[in-house]
Design an enzyme around this catalytic site. Structure first.
Site, PDB file in Angstrom:
ATOM      1  CE  LYS A 298      -3.940   2.035   2.523  1.00  0.00           C
ATOM      2  NZ  LYS A 298      -4.869   1.894   3.659  1.00  0.00           N
TER       3      LYS A 298
ATOM      4  CB  SER B 149      -8.016   4.079   2.603  1.00  0.00           C
ATOM      5  OG  SER B 149      -7.209   3.393   3.548  1.00  0.00           O
TER       6      SER B 149
ATOM      7  CB  SER C  67      -8.783   1.507   5.680  1.00  0.00           C
ATOM      8  OG  SER C  67      -9.428   2.743   5.599  1.00  0.00           O
TER       9      SER C  67
END
Lengths: 494, 95
Positions: free
Chosen positions: A79, A160, A184
């Site tokens: 990420k 996210s 998330s």
């Protein structure tokens, strides 16, 4: 040789150890997949050289008869919230475009130390603020899933960690890192039919992770199944002197101790999670989950978490308050972009830099955070929210007197279409209703796929556990996984 | 409680974010909507509750007061938008 990109972390690791295929073959196969999936926009930066270097190391270690590292030759996605030395790290923002950290985050370093390679930096909501991946400066991530109604509307991969969830479900990577502040990891996992675990706050170091809300942010793993999540999480966890909130505890052997046998376990069903207007499919899935856990030997008990309805409003005070403080560092001086209007002084430079560098959702949250922390409002909002947080944590502590784990849905619906909720920030925030309470309490929670809705889209079930009981969470999730038999995957259209 | 455009501008000033009048007009109802919603927290009786300071009980550790990573100047300045003579450079603050 069959397509290695159909294999998960455990199968890749074992296959490389046994010499069924080389780490280089694995890396090359995934690199091709990544390069062919530009339409999904899951990656901000691709790093094939990193994956190949790790593969070379694994292959040469095997050739010379050395003991292979736990993740030797397994390529993963990172990420883009984790700082990676010499590789652009943006948090999906214009503010950090071009930022190349001179250091490595502890979590990513641990993964490289375990032998993993990096296929690239994954797209996300800007500064991890969003539930749909529509706030990235680098464009929306498109879910690989589509409704089976003949339409081909682009769907949200969740947020996210939407680049992570999209890349895993599209088989571009076997596993990826995620971060979870209010859900998330879990909500995107549910939207894309994969598994994801947020461990106890403090298990994974936050050092080198771009901060959103420090008292909530926690890294975790996302992968196709529970075992792979356990393997990844073991590699990512552990004490770090550089993070003052890091827990000084040994990392348990989660993979080795996996067991779907839940005899003797009590699973609580929190009645307050039956929210008004919840789709009947979510209700049905929840009941199915209860039946599966009973079948695994668990006893089901109803529990009450009376302050559940206040978790979301408390979260949307605490998270923006911490964000407004954390994001104060982006002022155009030490890193990131700088806007300097003609004749501008220092204050004008700060204001112009921050206006240009932050997207609308980030600005909105900074403003809310600044407002609730401002003189005259601090006690009414922030202190009250932190008191409510104490009550929410206490609700969980009381529940643990009656049960070992909790079962809930992960999200109130299946994936929605991109654009469907983006005009209404409040509607978007309500997506996190089931994931936020456990974030506020800092306790471990995991989402596993439970089935499909009428439109053919994945739905997730969430297991919540006591502090430090990741094993219990993983085991109950495994029991669901074994019974759900979830094998659906998106048709390749990209 | 109602946030007007003047309040939005004041908060934006505190947050060091330049906003236009049009931005303030757009943001005022959005923020009102969100703040109105979070005001439901006022219903909760918290008179006998301490605010949470840490989710997991964890003692603050102190480390020895020693330098661990000396001479990182170039690394620290590497991502500066403007650096001069070994310093971060900013516009003139004092005439």
């Amino acid at each position: 040789m069959s397509d290695v990109t159909n294999l998960g972390v455990a199968a890749l690791r074992d296959g490389i150890r046994l010499g069924e295929f080389s780490a280089r073959e694995v890396a090359d196969a995934f690199i091709v997949k990544v390069s062919q999936a530009k339409q999904l926009n899951a990656f901000i930066v691709e790093t094939p050289d990193h994956a190949i270097a790790a593969a070379r190391e694994a292959d040469s270690a095997r050739a010379s008869g050395e003991k292979l590292k736990p993740l030797a030759g397994v390529p993963i996605g990172m990420k883009d919230l984790f700082c990676t030395k010499g590789v652009q790290t943006t948090a999906a923002s214009h503010m950090l475009e071009g930022f190349k950290p001179t250091y490595e985050s502890t979590v990513s370093q641990k993964l490289w130390d375990a032998g993993a390679g990096m296929l690239g930096k994954l797209n996300l909501d800007q500064f991890a603020m969003g539930s749909s991946n529509e706030t990235s400066y680098f464009g929306n991530v498109i879910s690989p899933w589509r409704r089976k109604d003949g339409g081909n509307e682009a769907l949200a991969p969740g947020g996210s960690s939407g680049g992570s969830s999209a890349a895993i479900s599209a088989r571009l990577v076997p596993a990826a890192t995620g971060t979870d502040t209010g859900g998330s990891i879990r909500q995107p996992a549910a939207f894309t039919g994969i598994s994801g675990i947020k461990p106890t706050y403090g298990r994974c170091s936050r050092w080198g992770v771009v901060a959103f809300a420090s008292s909530l942010d926690q890294a975790g793993s996302m992968a196709r199944d529970v075992r792979d999540c356990a393997i990844m999480l073991e590699a990512m966890s552990g004490f770090d002197a550089k993070d003052a909130t890091s827990l000084n505890l040994d990392v348990p052997r989660w993979e080795e101790n996996l067991s779907g046998d839940l005899r003797g376990k009590k699973i609580g069903i929190p009645k307050e999670y039956r929210v008004d207007g919840m789709p009947s499919e979510i209700e049905a899935l929840w009941q199915q989950g209860i039946d599966w856990l009973k079948d695994a030997g668990a006893e089901i008990v109803e529990v009450s978490l009376p302050h559940t309805k206040y978790a979301l409003p408390a979260y949307y005070i605490i998270a923006p308050a911490e964000a407004s403080s954390n994001l104060a560092r982006y002022d155009g001086v030490r890193f990131g972009n700088r806007e300097l209007p003609a004749g501008a002084g220092l204050q004008d430079m700060y204001a112009a830099t921050r206006a240009a560098g932050f997207g609308p959702e980030v600005q909105r949250r900074i403003l809310i955070g600044t407002y609730v922390l401002s003189a005259g409002f601090y006690d009414a909002y922030y202190t009250q929210a932190q008191k409510v947080r104490t009550l929410i944590a206490r609700d969980f502590e009381r529940a643990w007197l009656q049960c070992d784990l909790l079962l809930t849905p992960t999200a109130p619906s299946a994936a929605f279409a991109l654009g469907e909720k983006s005009a209404d920030p409040l509607a978007m925030y309500l997506n996190d209703v089931f994931t936020v309470p456990s974030s506020l309490a800092g306790i471990p929670a995991m989402s596993v796929p439970g089935g499909l809705d009428a439109g053919g889209l994945p739905l997730g079930l969430q297991i919540i556990g006591k502090p430090l009981d990741e094993q219990g969470v993983l085991n109950a999730s495994l029991a669901i996984e074994e019974r759900a038999g979830f094998t659906a995957r998106p048709d390749q259209w990209w | 409680m109602s946030v007007d455009t003047a309040t939005v501008k004041k908060v934006a000033g505190l947050a060091r974010i330049a906003i236009t009048d049009a931005d303030a007009e757009r943001l005022a109802p959005e923020l009102n909507n969100i703040l109105g919603w979070i005001e439901q927290l006022g219903e909760v009786d918290t008179s006998s509750v301490e605010p949470m300071t840490a989710v997991i009980p964890n003692k603050l550790r102190l480390r020895d007061d020693v330098v661990t990573e000396p001479d990182q100047r170039d690394a620290v300045l590497a991502n500066a938008p403007v650096a001069e003579h070994g310093f971060f450079a900013v516009p003139k603050v004092i005439e």
